[in-house]
Enzyme design. Sequence first.
Site, PDB file in Angstrom:
ATOM      1  N   VAL A  79       1.323  -2.431   5.595  1.00  0.00           N
ATOM      2  CA  VAL A  79       2.402  -2.212   4.564  1.00  0.00           C
ATOM      3  C   VAL A  79       1.946  -3.043   3.263  1.00  0.00           C
ATOM      4  CG1 VAL A  79       3.946  -4.015   5.358  1.00  0.00           C
ATOM      5  CG2 VAL A  79       5.016  -2.187   4.257  1.00  0.00           C
ATOM      6  N   GLU A  80       0.924  -3.841   3.596  1.00  0.00           N
ATOM      7  CA  GLU A  80       0.844  -4.696   2.200  1.00  0.00           C
ATOM      8  C   GLU A  80      -0.731  -4.134   1.779  1.00  0.00           C
ATOM      9  OE1 GLU A  80       2.343  -8.492   4.698  1.00  0.00           O
ATOM     10  OE2 GLU A  80       1.770  -9.124   2.735  1.00  0.00           O
ATOM     11  N   MET A  81      -1.780  -4.874   2.153  1.00  0.00           N
ATOM     12  CA  MET A  81      -3.060  -4.587   1.584  1.00  0.00           C
ATOM     13  C   MET A  81      -3.851  -3.530   2.451  1.00  0.00           C
ATOM     14  SD  MET A  81      -3.958  -8.210   0.219  1.00  0.00           S
ATOM     15  CE  MET A  81      -5.426  -8.228  -0.675  1.00  0.00           C
ATOM     16  N   HIS A  84       0.617  -1.201   0.151  1.00  0.00           N
ATOM     17  CA  HIS A  84       0.011   0.271   0.020  1.00  0.00           C
ATOM     18  C   HIS A  84       0.840   1.275   0.015  1.00  0.00           C
ATOM     19  CE1 HIS A  84      -3.712   2.305   0.859  1.00  0.00           C
ATOM     20  NE2 HIS A  84      -2.893   3.010   1.503  1.00  0.00           N
TER      21      HIS A  84
END
Length: 352
Positions: free
Chosen positions: A132-134, A90
């Site tokens: 930090v991902e989705m 993200h």
Amino acid sequence: MKRLLTFLLAIPWLACAAPAPQRPDVDPQFQPLPGQPPTLADNPVTPAKVELGRLLYFEPRLSASWLISCNTCHNLGLAGVDLLETSIGHGWQSGPRNAPTVLNAVFHVAQFWDGRAEDLKAQATGPIQEAVEMNSTPDRVIATLTSIPGYVQLFEGAFPDEAQPVTLENVARAMEAFEATLLTPGSRFDRFLQGDATAMDTGELEGFQLFQDRGCVACHGGMTLGGTAYFPFGVVERPGGDIVPPGDMGRYQVTRTDGDEYVFKAPSLRNIALTEPYFHSGKVWNLERAVAIMSSAQLGIELSNKETHAIVAYLQTLNGEMPEVEYPVLPPHTDETPRPYTGPEPLGKVEH
């Protein structure tokens, strides 16, 4: 003269055919990879569940930005990886570790480099919620799925005995069922194990013998050649901080147990030639260099260039048949579906 030449060629010891490669001794722990998924604990694999899991795997609206799906970092067109040192999440944030392949992961002892998820079901929803991902949340995921009639119908078909089938737990179950089907049987090494004497050439067989004799099998054995146990990165000598970042202490961050510092799950070597870059840091892009680092760091052995080349030739035989997965047409959203969020503030859990 013509008759003499014909006579000489007929003599067996003058034949020009190369001798058949000598079959090396094979450790009985090596087994061919099956073509069917194993039985999952408390999660029977059904066609309806697999189909739902397939759609969810490619569903970017599970992310806050509507840009990132499971396939973003575990691309099924790229042997289940993203070919990056560490994945981009993200807001173009870089993740802390290299994304391991999802292929054959159902046979691993646990998921993630540090084993913090006990199985694919426990792993499935973690990245969805990581900032930090989705960068999503459980409430947002459920609001998204229940706002899309097509998904409501798919969940009802996959979990027919449940009054409220659209749950985060069932998202995980469907994804686990689908990911369990992502197997790569039929490699040349598999065919060799099944008795095909022509599946591997002399150089590859020499590499396999070296792989066993030099001790690589201590960490990379079994059906998946790894993925089944944890080991310190640097049993004999830890590589430099450019390869093993000092701030990432591996399994210790999960267990807080003395002795687990810089301990990681040994990755499976299935399809390893297709899943560069290597190691949890993703800092090594050359397979021969990765083999050389492992031999010195883990075994205390300096392989010759010839030995390294032979082992890499063997590793090339581990490329299996890639699963053919059709990219799905996803159900359309509605006015009630939460709209994309691309701002810098985290909605999901913040990784430390």
